[in-house]
Enzyme design. Sequence first.
Site, mmCIF file in Angstrom:
data_model
loop_
_atom_site.group_PDB
_atom_site.id
_atom_site.type_symbol
_atom_site.label_atom_id
_atom_site.label_comp_id
_atom_site.label_asym_id
_atom_site.label_seq_id
_atom_site.Cartn_x
_atom_site.Cartn_y
_atom_site.Cartn_z
ATOM 1 N N LYS A 282 -9.458 -35.158 20.184
ATOM 2 C CA LYS A 282 -10.041 -34.647 21.417
ATOM 3 C C LYS A 282 -10.798 -33.346 21.124
ATOM 4 C CE LYS A 282 -8.516 -34.387 26.238
ATOM 5 N NZ LYS A 282 -7.323 -34.409 27.119
ATOM 6 N N GLU A 367 3.818 -41.571 38.008
ATOM 7 C CA GLU A 367 4.221 -40.941 39.264
ATOM 8 C C GLU A 367 5.356 -41.689 39.952
ATOM 9 O OE1 GLU A 367 0.080 -39.638 38.324
ATOM 10 O OE2 GLU A 367 1.091 -41.599 38.431
ATOM 11 N N ARG A 395 0.055 -43.067 44.713
ATOM 12 C CA ARG A 395 0.568 -44.090 43.804
ATOM 13 C C ARG A 395 2.071 -44.274 43.930
ATOM 14 N NH1 ARG A 395 -3.064 -43.521 38.532
ATOM 15 N NH2 ARG A 395 -1.678 -45.205 37.954
#
Length: 624
Positions: A282, A367, A395
Amino acid sequence: MSILSTITGPGDLRRLRPADLDQLAREIRTFLVDAVSRTGGHLGPNLGVVELTLAMHRVFESPRDTMVFDTGHQSYVHKILTGRRDFGDLRKRGGLSGYPSRTESVHDVVENSHASTALSWADGIAKAYALQGAVDRHVVAVIGDGALTGGMAWEALNNISAGQDRRLVVVVNDNGRSYDPTIGGLAHHLDTLRTTRGYEDLLAWGKRTLRRSGPPGRLAYDALHGLKKGIKDVVAPQGMFEDLGIKYVGPVDGHDIEATEHALRRAKAFGGPVLVHVITEKGRGYVPAEQDVADRFHAVGKIHPETGLPVAPSRFGWTSVFADEMVQIGRRRHDVVAITAAMLQPVGLAPFAAEFPGRVHDVGIAEQHAVTSAAGMAFAGLHPVVAVYATFLNRAFDQVLMDVALHRAGVTFVLDRAGITGDDGASHNGMWDMALLRVVPGLRLAAPRDEPTLREALRVAVDIDDAPSVVRYPKSPLPDPLPAVDSVDGVDVLARHDGTPSVLVVGVGPMAHTAVQVGSLLAAEGVGSTVVDPRWVLPVPSALVKLAGEHDRVLVLEDGLVEGGVGSMLGQRCAEAGVTAPVTSAGVPLTFLDHASIAQIVETLRLRAEDVAHDLLADLRARD
């Protein structure tokens, strides 16, 4: 002429030589740093997938072959290669979206910027292609190791494995991070894959050893078979994927275009589901991002490209207040613990984790698990604080309802970036929370208006031990404190103005400041008002219903949905109590909001104080 300037579509990539590709990758990185530093956006994820995206577009033929990017924040390179290089208004109204967008290009499929969904999309598309006999069309799903921690991704893998004739390639972009370092058993498994000597290399060694040991025969065949099984079981943990029925290729250096292309071509030719494990870095190629351990370059505002330092300091003080208050609560309450879904830094739990490392649980991008796990913690005597962006609580609604509320669990939910968030687009606005949570029995929800009311709401919330509690706050800058001039049974009175008719102006959370301005504008036209902030809006305070009965009209200002929102609830309670004053709401309509600045959206929705006052005065005059 630069190579990048000659790329108008994916087909242009296939004429390039290997040396051209390396140069193109460098040009793309330079372009990304220059463009995103001017507008803000997701810089680190895109710097990490340059070679991977080049290889994908050389091997597969988009849009005939469908590419699906999980979460979508790493799609900038894809946009560039599909003819979208105008990044001047990235994430601004009328400019490119920060995520894939069907309205921008036929090369974009999934617009949702929530994680862990791409594999299910890909499974459905591949099933449709197979059913329609489109055997020459492939589906490629790119999912990060962070998103792979989400349970929905594993539900999809379980189904993908059942379709052995479907041409589906799963690319796991493994950089060890989501917003924060990837955690859990999956992360350990991928670590093992990165550091294990290749299965094929060891198998080749075994074959050479058997050839030297004597003439071929049944004994040698059995020995080779046993060696293959032993190597696979002991030192090739990719068996986890292959045991699911998904062919595994990798790990592959995702910054080696030739190696990545080779792996993708093997996967394409296989004719069934294949997982290609690609290792990337990244922030690749940009020194400030490569050296940043806190992952500040995942998403940036405007920065100085030379140093990576922000042009202006962050103004999102709400999260900082929550972070500080959580530490203070943690010092007083040893039973308070914190849960995050791979967003320790963004939601403000890093200071709490630094002081109480054993009391913070990062569950990955999961979640649903976070919420039900919190219910379990509450049962066992703790008070969990689940901190998420408001849009991501959508969610886990079923878990809030059936695991927390049904079991009367004392769990506090802190919703960052509630209301209108703006430039991240439709799926990131946190405008659904109040309309969704109003149907949860026993749930209490606070919408603080400033720093003092946020701190007080948090302290009250963690004292609620027999029901879910929610504290929500926006992405906008923290405003100056707005003190109350009076209180009516817990409802703060912010201003009073004499006049006729009289209007009860209710400001929900950050809209309280707008409500005060509206009251002043009405007073200038001779209309009286009482401006109030209930602070706790769920359930509807009885004092608010009483105040409504003392006025000729009620106006509710909120930064959530009008349909099913606070005004709707207040109107229902007033009707039940026989209060005849009409209740109207100014808020967000039932629609998805295109990406734009918060100020632009507020203006479009006529939620500025002058617009709200003008519309109410026009309605009052029309009724006269």
